[in-house]
Design a protein around this motif. Structure first.
Motif, PDB file in Angstrom:
ATOM      1  N   ALA A   1       0.815  -1.220   0.000  1.00  0.00           N
ATOM      2  CA  ALA A   1       0.000   0.000   0.000  1.00  0.00           C
ATOM      3  C   ALA A   1       0.846   1.267   0.000  1.00  0.00           C
ATOM      4  CB  ALA A   1      -0.940  -0.004   1.213  1.00  0.00           C
ATOM      5  N   ASP A   2       2.148   1.155   0.260  1.00  0.00           N
ATOM      6  CA  ASP A   2       3.015   2.328   0.158  1.00  0.00           C
ATOM      7  C   ASP A   2       3.125   2.825  -1.271  1.00  0.00           C
ATOM      8  OD1 ASP A   2       4.317  -0.134  -0.259  1.00  0.00           O
ATOM      9  OD2 ASP A   2       6.290   0.754   0.072  1.00  0.00           O
ATOM     10  N   LEU A   3       2.749   1.996  -2.237  1.00  0.00           N
ATOM     11  CA  LEU A   3       2.793   2.388  -3.655  1.00  0.00           C
ATOM     12  C   LEU A   3       1.420   2.786  -4.184  1.00  0.00           C
ATOM     13  CD1 LEU A   3       5.246  -0.372  -4.922  1.00  0.00           C
ATOM     14  CD2 LEU A   3       5.747   2.050  -4.552  1.00  0.00           C
ATOM     15  N   LEU A   4       0.440   2.849  -3.298  1.00  0.00           N
ATOM     16  CA  LEU A   4      -0.929   3.185  -3.712  1.00  0.00           C
ATOM     17  C   LEU A   4      -0.982   4.536  -4.422  1.00  0.00           C
ATOM     18  CD1 LEU A   4      -3.905   2.168  -3.520  1.00  0.00           C
ATOM     19  CD2 LEU A   4      -4.057   3.341  -1.322  1.00  0.00           C
ATOM     20  N   ASP A   5      -0.274   5.530  -3.884  1.00  0.00           N
ATOM     21  CA  ASP A   5      -0.332   6.872  -4.458  1.00  0.00           C
ATOM     22  C   ASP A   5       0.433   7.004  -5.773  1.00  0.00           C
ATOM     23  OD1 ASP A   5      -1.957   7.800  -2.430  1.00  0.00           O
ATOM     24  OD2 ASP A   5      -0.293   8.539  -1.206  1.00  0.00           O
TER      25      ASP A   5
ATOM     26  N   THR B   1      -4.510  -0.240   5.372  1.00  0.00           N
ATOM     27  CA  THR B   1      -3.187  -0.149   4.763  1.00  0.00           C
ATOM     28  C   THR B   1      -2.067  -0.612   5.692  1.00  0.00           C
ATOM     29  OG1 THR B   1      -3.014   2.170   5.443  1.00  0.00           O
ATOM     30  CG2 THR B   1      -3.882   1.737   3.227  1.00  0.00           C
ATOM     31  N   GLU B   2      -2.415  -1.066   6.908  1.00  0.00           N
ATOM     32  CA  GLU B   2      -1.401  -1.567   7.840  1.00  0.00           C
ATOM     33  C   GLU B   2      -1.877  -2.874   8.449  1.00  0.00           C
ATOM     34  OE1 GLU B   2      -0.463   1.301  10.810  1.00  0.00           O
ATOM     35  OE2 GLU B   2       0.060   2.874   9.369  1.00  0.00           O
ATOM     36  N   ILE B   3      -0.940  -3.786   8.665  1.00  0.00           N
ATOM     37  CA  ILE B   3      -1.223  -5.019   9.398  1.00  0.00           C
ATOM     38  C   ILE B   3      -1.002  -4.738  10.875  1.00  0.00           C
ATOM     39  CG2 ILE B   3      -0.544  -7.431   9.772  1.00  0.00           C
ATOM     40  CD1 ILE B   3       0.412  -7.468   6.859  1.00  0.00           C
ATOM     41  N   GLN B   4      -1.997  -4.936  11.691  1.00  0.00           N
ATOM     42  CA  GLN B   4      -1.922  -4.556  13.093  1.00  0.00           C
ATOM     43  C   GLN B   4      -1.169  -5.583  13.944  1.00  0.00           C
ATOM     44  OE1 GLN B   4      -2.911  -1.468  13.967  1.00  0.00           O
ATOM     45  NE2 GLN B   4      -3.339  -1.241  11.781  1.00  0.00           N
ATOM     46  N   ARG B   5       0.030  -5.889  13.501  1.00  0.00           N
ATOM     47  CA  ARG B   5       0.953  -6.721  14.257  1.00  0.00           C
ATOM     48  C   ARG B   5       2.347  -6.151  14.087  1.00  0.00           C
ATOM     49  NH1 ARG B   5       0.201 -12.586  11.861  1.00  0.00           N
ATOM     50  NH2 ARG B   5       2.143 -12.891  13.013  1.00  0.00           N
TER      51      ARG B   5
END
Length: 287
Positions: free
Chosen positions: A188-192, A280-284
């Motif tokens: 998701a860091d490449l979403l934009d 957009t983040e995995i909560q671990r």
């Protein structure tokens, strides 16, 4: 249409656990859809290439027993193709030379078109592509609808730097087209980045791709796992255990610890993108 996906790491550092999550997801999604999976090494940014990282990438692919369905390509060997795409845009007057430096632009991240009407010679200058005042939207398979107006959010962006380095945005669009990629699965860091890649594809007459942007694995400081944040390199002697953890991070049913190719085969039969964590983040927390 035959599904064609890809895994396209950059050798600017060793692969880390976030890279493994992307590799697993792109591989399983392609194979679960009876598609092809292709590996591409994105190494156009030569000054940022980290020593031995390319070898680490290849060792990891072997250790985790991922198999590319075609020969691995290296972007450094394809510079003529990117220059040809720039020439195509130049003939349509869709690009222009830019003399602006970072110092001249200051902290403003939106380029205001300073050089657009200067008609500078292209020699030894950066090359920017013109964007227009319109919304570009796409339906991400995981993140839903995502839109951007490139004029207000970014401005005309660079395709080739003054030092001759081809920008990632151009190289990835050209290679996805030439390799027949239909589906992109990445972090998701490449979403934009997606709207500018869609825009470039439209200017070059390429078909639009399907996208799925995965939630990012985070470290204890709340930062995404990345080379810049010194994420720990994958230790290939623990390949089965790491593979199991990556599959679990993607929310998929657990699999038996075994040889990696057997684990991947089981993961493919159980693959369900509806189980991937939302957002957009995995909560671990990962190392």
């Amino acid at each position: 249409m035959v599904y064609k996906g890809r895994f396209a790491p950059s050798p600017t550092g060793p692969l880390h656990f976030g890279s493994l999550i992307t590799a697993v997801a792109s591989y399983c999604d392609a194979k679960a859809n009876q598609g092809k999976w292709i590996v591409r090494i994105e190494d156009t940014d030569i000054p940022r290439i980290y020593p031995d990282s390319e070898q680490h990438i290849l060792k990891c692919l072997d250790a985790f027993e991922f198999e590319s369905d075609v020969e691995i390509i290296y972007q450094r060997n394809r510079l003529d193709l990117y220059h040809a795409a720039i020439e195509q845009l130049k003939q349509k007057q869709l690009v222009y030379a830019c003399e602006c430096t970072r110092k001249m632009l200051g902290s403003n991240h939106i380029y205001l078109g300073t050089c657009r009407e200067k008609h500078l010679d292209f020699t030894n200058q950066a090359i920017r592509v013109k964007v227009s005042d319109q919304n570009i939207c796409f339906q991400d398979r995981l993140q839903g609808q995502h839109c951007s107006n490139l004029i207000t959010d970014l401005g005309d962006f660079v395709l080739k730097r003054r030092d001759g380095i081809i920008n990632y945005q151009l190289a990835v669009v050209v290679d996805d087209y030439l390799q027949g990629i239909t589906h992109v699965v990445r972090g998701a860091d490449l979403l934009d980045n997606t709207e500018r890649q869609i825009w470039l594809g439209q200017l070059l007459g390429y078909p639009q791709l399907e996208y799925m942007h995965l939630p990012l694995a985070m470290n204890a400081q709340g930062q995404k796992l990345s080379k810049q944040n010194l994420a720990q390199a994958l230790d290939i002697q623990y390949a089965p255990e790491l593979l199991s953890q990556a599959i679990s991070a993607l929310g998929q049913p657990s699999i038996e610890i075994d040889q990696p190719h057997k684990m991947l085969a089981q993961a493919i039969t159980q693959w369900d993108i509806r189980l991937i964590p939302k957002g957009t983040e995995i909560q671990r927390i990962f190392n």
